[in-house]
Design a protein around this motif. Structure first.
Motif, PDB file in Angstrom:
ATOM      1  N   THR A  41       0.866  -1.177   0.000  1.00  0.00           N
ATOM      2  CA  THR A  41       0.000   0.000   0.000  1.00  0.00           C
ATOM      3  C   THR A  41       0.903   1.226   0.000  1.00  0.00           C
ATOM      4  OG1 THR A  41      -1.760  -1.143   1.210  1.00  0.00           O
ATOM      5  CG2 THR A  41      -1.800   1.267   1.231  1.00  0.00           C
ATOM      6  N   GLN A  42       0.621   2.173  -0.873  1.00  0.00           N
ATOM      7  CA  GLN A  42       1.438   3.368  -0.993  1.00  0.00           C
ATOM      8  C   GLN A  42       0.595   4.599  -0.699  1.00  0.00           C
ATOM      9  OE1 GLN A  42       3.129   4.000  -4.883  1.00  0.00           O
ATOM     10  NE2 GLN A  42       4.613   5.493  -4.141  1.00  0.00           N
ATOM     11  N   SER A  59      -2.618   4.221  -3.082  1.00  0.00           N
ATOM     12  CA  SER A  59      -2.713   3.204  -4.132  1.00  0.00           C
ATOM     13  C   SER A  59      -2.234   1.876  -3.555  1.00  0.00           C
ATOM     14  CB  SER A  59      -1.890   3.593  -5.360  1.00  0.00           C
ATOM     15  OG  SER A  59      -0.541   3.863  -4.998  1.00  0.00           O
ATOM     16  N   SER A  60      -2.483   0.802  -4.299  1.00  0.00           N
ATOM     17  CA  SER A  60      -2.078  -0.513  -3.804  1.00  0.00           C
ATOM     18  C   SER A  60      -1.817  -1.440  -4.978  1.00  0.00           C
ATOM     19  CB  SER A  60      -3.152  -1.110  -2.885  1.00  0.00           C
ATOM     20  OG  SER A  60      -4.373  -1.268  -3.593  1.00  0.00           O
ATOM     21  N   GLY A  61      -1.091  -2.510  -4.681  1.00  0.00           N
ATOM     22  CA  GLY A  61      -0.767  -3.479  -5.717  1.00  0.00           C
ATOM     23  C   GLY A  61       0.175  -4.537  -5.197  1.00  0.00           C
ATOM     24  N   TYR A  75       0.594  -1.803 -10.006  1.00  0.00           N
ATOM     25  CA  TYR A  75      -0.422  -0.989  -9.336  1.00  0.00           C
ATOM     26  C   TYR A  75      -1.793  -1.404  -9.845  1.00  0.00           C
ATOM     27  CZ  TYR A  75       3.168   2.227  -7.554  1.00  0.00           C
ATOM     28  OH  TYR A  75       4.244   2.770  -6.900  1.00  0.00           O
ATOM     29  N   GLU A  80      -4.432   1.414 -12.910  1.00  0.00           N
ATOM     30  CA  GLU A  80      -3.523   0.331 -13.253  1.00  0.00           C
ATOM     31  C   GLU A  80      -2.262   0.873 -13.928  1.00  0.00           C
ATOM     32  OE1 GLU A  80      -5.119  -3.113 -15.179  1.00  0.00           O
ATOM     33  OE2 GLU A  80      -7.089  -2.833 -14.299  1.00  0.00           O
TER      34      GLU A  80
END
Length: 212
Positions: A41-42, A59-61, A75, A80
């Motif tokens: 998670t950013q 954001s997350s990924g 991401y 995306e």
């Protein structure tokens, strides 16, 4: 008196051991973690403008790396994006813009967090590019600050957080005053990887630009 002296020495030794733990965790991670994958998670915090509060976006990924110098960020939310380093080129695919940018990896790697995460499996490469400093424990993590020796890049400083020998967080400050915190979950170290994970072929129909 003797008991107090021994107690004082013991406390001093414990303090030194705790202080040395962050750097030792970094060294152990660089030496032993040949591959890894995790969810992340950013949270990016932009500096406040006049009359306005600081702005944040999240954001997350997922993230994967393989030493030396190969990594992949995917991401997924809220937009995306894919960032892949294949050892020669860093690719960035923005699906919403239908655009791929590419940069020579040798020119940009030392100015990215991946220079610490996915560098060669020894400290010499990192110490060549960064000044390292142990920081006090914070938030249940041990921290090492890495400051680039080259000052002309966008990366101003970076803090690497460990929970034991496990990478747990990255906090990045750039030259625009923007702060980015990545927290990692479900970290799998030395997980099996395929070469395909770090290859990138631009999809048909996208604009490909070469970034400076």
């Amino acid at each position: 008196m003797i008991k107090k002296l021994f107690a004082s020495l013991a406390l001093s030794a414990l303090a030194v051991a705790a202080h040395a733990g962050a750097m030792q965790s970094l060294e152990n991670f660089v030496r032993t973690a040949k591959t890894g994958r995790a969810d992340f998670t950013q949270t990016i915090t932009a500096p406040p403008r006049e009359g306005q509060a600081a702005r944040t976006k999240t954001s997350s990924g997922s993230f994967e790396f393989q030493r030396p110098d190969r990594f992949r960020f995917e991401y997924r939310k809220p937009f995306e994006q894919t960032i892949v380093a294949d050892g020669k080129t860093v690719w960035l695919h923005d699906k919403d813009l239908n655009q791929v940018s590419q940069r020579r990896q040798a020119r940009v790697l030392a100015q990215t967090p991946a220079a610490v995460i996915a560098a060669s499996p020894d400290m010499a490469t990192i110490q060549r590019d960064f000044d390292l400093k142990e920081l006090p424990d914070s938030g249940g993590l041990q921290w090492v600050q890495a400051t680039p020796k080259q000052k002309e890049g966008q990366l101003t400083s970076m803090k690497v957080g460990f929970r034991g020998d496990q990478l747990a967080a990255l906090e990045i400050l750039d030259s625009f005053g923007q702060r980015s915190l990545l927290t990692f979950n479900n970290m799998q170290v030395n997980a099996p990887m395929t070469a395909e994970a770090f290859r990138f072929t631009p999809p048909k129909g996208v604009d490909v630009v070469e970034a400076p």
